[in-house]
Design a protein around this motif. Structure first.
Motif, PDB file in Angstrom:
ATOM      1  N   TRP A   1      -1.640  -1.329  -3.130  1.00  0.00           N
ATOM      2  CA  TRP A   1      -0.497  -0.475  -2.812  1.00  0.00           C
ATOM      3  C   TRP A   1       0.715  -0.807  -3.686  1.00  0.00           C
ATOM      4  O   TRP A   1       1.431   0.088  -4.134  1.00  0.00           O
ATOM      5  CB  TRP A   1      -0.119  -0.585  -1.336  1.00  0.00           C
ATOM      6  CG  TRP A   1      -1.125   0.072  -0.444  1.00  0.00           C
ATOM      7  CD1 TRP A   1      -1.916  -0.532   0.484  1.00  0.00           C
ATOM      8  CD2 TRP A   1      -1.458   1.465  -0.396  1.00  0.00           C
ATOM      9  NE1 TRP A   1      -2.728   0.390   1.098  1.00  0.00           N
ATOM     10  CE2 TRP A   1      -2.463   1.630   0.580  1.00  0.00           C
ATOM     11  CE3 TRP A   1      -1.019   2.585  -1.087  1.00  0.00           C
ATOM     12  CZ2 TRP A   1      -3.025   2.865   0.870  1.00  0.00           C
ATOM     13  CZ3 TRP A   1      -1.585   3.824  -0.797  1.00  0.00           C
ATOM     14  CH2 TRP A   1      -2.566   3.952   0.171  1.00  0.00           C
ATOM     15  N   ILE A   2       0.934  -2.091  -3.929  1.00  0.00           N
ATOM     16  CA  ILE A   2       2.043  -2.487  -4.799  1.00  0.00           C
ATOM     17  C   ILE A   2       1.800  -1.984  -6.216  1.00  0.00           C
ATOM     18  O   ILE A   2       2.718  -1.486  -6.880  1.00  0.00           O
ATOM     19  CB  ILE A   2       2.226  -4.024  -4.779  1.00  0.00           C
ATOM     20  CG1 ILE A   2       2.754  -4.457  -3.407  1.00  0.00           C
ATOM     21  CG2 ILE A   2       3.153  -4.490  -5.888  1.00  0.00           C
ATOM     22  CD1 ILE A   2       2.735  -5.953  -3.173  1.00  0.00           C
TER      23      ILE A   2
ATOM     24  N   ALA B   1       2.537   1.685  -6.296  1.00  0.00           N
ATOM     25  CA  ALA B   1       3.988   1.897  -6.258  1.00  0.00           C
ATOM     26  C   ALA B   1       4.609   1.637  -7.629  1.00  0.00           C
ATOM     27  O   ALA B   1       5.437   2.432  -8.107  1.00  0.00           O
ATOM     28  CB  ALA B   1       4.635   1.000  -5.202  1.00  0.00           C
TER      29      ALA B   1
ATOM     30  N   VAL C   1       6.512   4.572  -9.765  1.00  0.00           N
ATOM     31  CA  VAL C   1       7.910   4.390 -10.186  1.00  0.00           C
ATOM     32  C   VAL C   1       8.007   4.458 -11.705  1.00  0.00           C
ATOM     33  O   VAL C   1       8.892   5.125 -12.256  1.00  0.00           O
ATOM     34  CB  VAL C   1       8.476   3.060  -9.647  1.00  0.00           C
ATOM     35  CG1 VAL C   1       9.787   2.703 -10.327  1.00  0.00           C
ATOM     36  CG2 VAL C   1       8.667   3.139  -8.137  1.00  0.00           C
TER      37      VAL C   1
END
Length: 128
Positions: A8-9, A12, A16
Motif C-alpha cells: 500500500w505504501i 501511494a 503521488v
C-alpha cells in the motif's frame, strides 16, 4: 491492511509521484506554449506526457520492477540459488533425525508432507 502495508505504501508513492509528474508537466507545458506564443493544447500535452512517462518507465520502472519482482519470484519459486541454504539445513535435520533414532518411514512421511524430493524441498510445501 497491515499485512500488505509495504504494498500500500508503494502504491501511494507511485500515485503521488505519477500525479505530481503529470501536474507539474502540465505547468511546464503551459509555460513552453506561452513562450512560443501559443495556447496550450490538451491533446498535444497528453501525447507528450504519455511519451515521456512510457520512456521513463522503459528505462527505470520496468527495469527496477524486473529486478525486484523477478528476482524475488525466482528466489521464492525455487531457483537453485535460493535453495543452497535450505538444502544444507535439510541435510543436517535429516542426519539429526537419523542419529536420534527416528525411523526412515517418519522421515519419508515428512518429506512427502512438505513436498521434498531427492533432498530438495519444493516451493509451497509448507501449505500442504
Amino acid at each position: 491492511m497491515r499485512k500488505y502495508a509495504y504494498g500500500w505504501i508503494t502504491v501511494a508513492f507511485f500515485l503521488v509521484s505519477i500525479i505530481g509528474h503529470w501536474v507539474f508537466g502540465w505547468y511546464a507545458f503551459v509555460d513552453a506554449a506561452r513562450d512560443h506564443g501559443q495556447s496550450p493544447d490538451l491533446n498535444a500535452y497528453l501525447v507528450e506526457m504519455g511519451r515521456d512517462t512510457f520512456e521513463n518507465w522503459q528505462s527505470e520502472f520496468l527495469q527496477l520492477l524486473w529486478q525486484v519482482v523477478g528476482l524475488a519470484y525466482f528466489l521464492y519459486a525455487g531457483s537453485p540459488a535460493s535453495k543452497e541454504n535450505d538444502d544444507r539445513m535439510e541435510a543436517k535435520v535429516d542426519l539429526l533425525l537419523k542419529l536420534s533414532g527416528t525411523d526412515q518411514a517418519t522421515i519419508d512421511e515428512l518429506d512427502r508432507r512438505y513436498l521434498r524430493v531427492d533432498g530438495h524441498a519444493k516451493p509451497h510445501g509448507h501449505h500442504v
